[in-house]
Motif scaffolding. Sequence first.
Motif, mmCIF file in Angstrom:
data_model
loop_
_atom_site.group_PDB
_atom_site.id
_atom_site.type_symbol
_atom_site.label_atom_id
_atom_site.label_comp_id
_atom_site.label_asym_id
_atom_site.label_seq_id
_atom_site.Cartn_x
_atom_site.Cartn_y
_atom_site.Cartn_z
ATOM 1 N N ALA A 182 3.511 117.060 11.748
ATOM 2 C CA ALA A 182 3.301 115.690 12.213
ATOM 3 C C ALA A 182 4.048 115.435 13.517
ATOM 4 O O ALA A 182 3.508 114.827 14.453
ATOM 5 C CB ALA A 182 3.757 114.704 11.138
ATOM 6 N N ALA A 183 5.290 115.901 13.607
ATOM 7 C CA ALA A 183 6.063 115.712 14.836
ATOM 8 C C ALA A 183 5.426 116.441 16.003
ATOM 9 O O ALA A 183 5.311 115.892 17.111
ATOM 10 C CB ALA A 183 7.496 116.204 14.620
ATOM 11 N N ALA A 184 4.995 117.686 15.786
ATOM 12 C CA ALA A 184 4.347 118.451 16.854
ATOM 13 C C ALA A 184 3.030 117.804 17.266
ATOM 14 O O ALA A 184 2.673 117.783 18.453
ATOM 15 C CB ALA A 184 4.113 119.889 16.396
ATOM 16 N N PHE A 185 2.296 117.259 16.312
ATOM 17 C CA PHE A 185 1.015 116.619 16.600
ATOM 18 C C PHE A 185 1.210 115.389 17.487
ATOM 19 O O PHE A 185 0.513 115.203 18.490
ATOM 20 C CB PHE A 185 0.338 116.229 15.290
ATOM 21 C CG PHE A 185 -1.011 115.604 15.452
ATOM 22 C CD1 PHE A 185 -2.099 116.359 15.835
ATOM 23 C CD2 PHE A 185 -1.197 114.245 15.221
ATOM 24 C CE1 PHE A 185 -3.353 115.787 15.987
ATOM 25 C CE2 PHE A 185 -2.428 113.668 15.368
ATOM 26 C CZ PHE A 185 -3.519 114.433 15.749
ATOM 27 N N VAL A 186 2.180 114.550 17.135
ATOM 28 C CA VAL A 186 2.434 113.334 17.912
ATOM 29 C C VAL A 186 2.938 113.686 19.318
ATOM 30 O O VAL A 186 2.490 113.110 20.323
ATOM 31 C CB VAL A 186 3.446 112.433 17.176
ATOM 32 C CG1 VAL A 186 3.858 111.261 18.055
ATOM 33 C CG2 VAL A 186 2.856 111.928 15.864
ATOM 34 N N ILE A 187 3.870 114.636 19.396
ATOM 35 C CA ILE A 187 4.416 115.019 20.699
ATOM 36 C C ILE A 187 3.326 115.569 21.605
ATOM 37 O O ILE A 187 3.242 115.229 22.796
ATOM 38 C CB ILE A 187 5.543 116.050 20.514
ATOM 39 C CG1 ILE A 187 6.753 115.401 19.848
ATOM 40 C CG2 ILE A 187 5.958 116.655 21.859
ATOM 41 C CD1 ILE A 187 7.844 116.386 19.476
ATOM 42 N N SER A 188 2.472 116.422 21.065
ATOM 43 C CA SER A 188 1.435 117.054 21.888
ATOM 44 C C SER A 188 0.435 116.032 22.411
ATOM 45 O O SER A 188 0.044 116.091 23.590
ATOM 46 C CB SER A 188 0.716 118.136 21.087
ATOM 47 O OG SER A 188 0.075 117.581 19.954
ATOM 48 N N ILE A 189 0.037 115.078 21.570
ATOM 49 C CA ILE A 189 -0.947 114.090 22.008
ATOM 50 C C ILE A 189 -0.335 113.124 23.021
ATOM 51 O O ILE A 189 -0.900 112.890 24.097
ATOM 52 C CB ILE A 189 -1.511 113.319 20.797
ATOM 53 C CG1 ILE A 189 -2.458 114.207 19.997
ATOM 54 C CG2 ILE A 189 -2.251 112.069 21.258
ATOM 55 C CD1 ILE A 189 -3.163 113.499 18.868
ATOM 56 N N VAL A 190 0.824 112.565 22.696
ATOM 57 C CA VAL A 190 1.439 111.570 23.584
ATOM 58 C C VAL A 190 1.790 112.188 24.929
ATOM 59 O O VAL A 190 1.422 111.668 25.996
ATOM 60 C CB VAL A 190 2.680 110.955 22.915
ATOM 61 C CG1 VAL A 190 3.408 110.040 23.891
ATOM 62 C CG2 VAL A 190 2.284 110.177 21.663
ATOM 63 N N ALA A 191 2.501 113.312 24.911
ATOM 64 C CA ALA A 191 2.909 113.941 26.166
ATOM 65 C C ALA A 191 1.717 114.512 26.924
ATOM 66 O O ALA A 191 1.629 114.384 28.152
ATOM 67 C CB ALA A 191 3.932 115.045 25.885
ATOM 68 N N GLY A 192 0.779 115.135 26.212
ATOM 69 C CA GLY A 192 -0.377 115.723 26.879
ATOM 70 C C GLY A 192 -1.257 114.686 27.546
ATOM 71 O O GLY A 192 -1.682 114.856 28.706
ATOM 72 N N VAL A 193 -1.560 113.601 26.835
ATOM 73 C CA VAL A 193 -2.394 112.543 27.416
ATOM 74 C C VAL A 193 -1.674 111.872 28.585
ATOM 75 O O VAL A 193 -2.291 111.588 29.628
ATOM 76 C CB VAL A 193 -2.772 111.511 26.332
ATOM 77 C CG1 VAL A 193 -3.443 110.292 26.955
ATOM 78 C CG2 VAL A 193 -3.700 112.144 25.301
ATOM 79 N N ALA A 194 -0.377 111.637 28.447
ATOM 80 C CA ALA A 194 0.373 110.994 29.529
ATOM 81 C C ALA A 194 0.397 111.861 30.784
ATOM 82 O O ALA A 194 0.165 111.370 31.908
ATOM 83 C CB ALA A 194 1.804 110.698 29.069
ATOM 84 N N LEU A 195 0.647 113.151 30.625
ATOM 85 C CA LEU A 195 0.693 114.044 31.784
ATOM 86 C C LEU A 195 -0.688 114.222 32.409
ATOM 87 O O LEU A 195 -0.827 114.240 33.640
ATOM 88 C CB LEU A 195 1.258 115.403 31.367
ATOM 89 C CG LEU A 195 2.742 115.420 31.003
ATOM 90 C CD1 LEU A 195 3.152 116.783 30.471
ATOM 91 C CD2 LEU A 195 3.591 115.038 32.209
ATOM 92 N N GLY A 196 -1.711 114.348 31.566
ATOM 93 C CA GLY A 196 -3.065 114.477 32.096
ATOM 94 C C GLY A 196 -3.511 113.237 32.845
ATOM 95 O O GLY A 196 -4.150 113.324 33.906
ATOM 96 N N ALA A 197 -3.167 112.056 32.296
ATOM 97 C CA ALA A 197 -3.516 110.806 32.976
ATOM 98 C C ALA A 197 -2.748 110.663 34.284
ATOM 99 O O ALA A 197 -3.291 110.169 35.285
ATOM 100 C CB ALA A 197 -3.219 109.625 32.052
ATOM 101 N N LEU A 198 -1.496 111.098 34.303
ATOM 102 C CA LEU A 198 -0.707 111.043 35.526
ATOM 103 C C LEU A 198 -1.311 111.928 36.614
ATOM 104 O O LEU A 198 -1.406 111.526 37.788
ATOM 105 C CB LEU A 198 0.732 111.477 35.230
ATOM 106 C CG LEU A 198 1.706 111.499 36.418
ATOM 107 C CD1 LEU A 198 1.887 110.097 36.987
ATOM 108 C CD2 LEU A 198 3.050 112.086 35.987
#
Length: 331
Positions: free
Chosen positions: A106-122
């Motif tokens: 669960a922790a890895a899932f949340v980290i990957s989505i939040v950080a991945g989407v934020a970096l991709g959007a940036l």
Amino acid sequence: MFISFLTTRLFKALMVMLGVVVINFFLIRMAPGDPAAVLAGESGASDPAFVEALRAQFGLDQPLLTQLWVYLKGAVQLDLGYSYRNHIPVFDLIMERLPATLLLMAAAFVISIVAGVALGALAARSRFRNRHRWVDSLVMSSAMLLYATPLFWLALLSVIVFSVILGWFPAFGMETVAAGFTGWERMLDIGRHLVLPACSLAAFFMAVYARLIRASMLEVMGMDYVKTARAKGVPSGRVLRVHVMRNALMPVVTFAGVQLGQLAGGAVLTETVFGWPGVGRLMFDALLQRDYQLLLGGFLVTSAMVVFFNFMADLVYRVLDPRIGANGAKS
């Protein structure tokens, strides 16, 4: 139509689980080493009669097909056998370790989505505004590096850098042994131990999400309704939030279902490197100890998690797009 879709997918999931159990059963039995001989050797009694008595006690003297049939009947009743080494039922042992694995996933899932989407959007935003293009290059280069880095190497490197050299986070375990923490102190201690394994497990998927959301956003930015909004003078920030991001997130939802299944497999390696007391570490120890029943039970539980996550992803796809049929094609 939905009942037919649900029945078909459920039947396929059960067939996959049956195939996984049968294949894993024979693969484990083909592995070198006899658990009865290992136990007898460790107890200092290598007498052939004692070894045969152990084989009879654990049912290893029966034909393979008979052992398989007995195991299948027990698995239907959630009876996964008895651990040779731990001397407790396999199901109880796995259920004791399962919460730790689910917490890590669960922790890895949340980290990957939040950080991945934020970096991709940036990255997409810097390219969209045609300013600070170096941000786009930096994010994509970092994502490519994380995508190509093996999980075990990244995990070991994070231990060396962030635990051994910098001393920021603990290297192994789930909590500080004999610390006696309770309440919030215990939660914070578990959180500190969780940082390195969760980030290591999430790194690959974070890179995938960053690349995926960037490509999706750039594709949406080229559509006519986005160009019309920009021509009308809508601020670029509002265009990104309202018109671009909402439509660009659909591929992320699609991949998230696949990621949950892959996380169950990646957790095995991550738990082994960091000494995380989950099902993955339990399976690794069972492999070294030739504990067939425990290893087979671990395979069964992790496979069931993968099948369940993909089954739920299929249901979400069906809700998002009712045109998807039972075979995965749009009607």
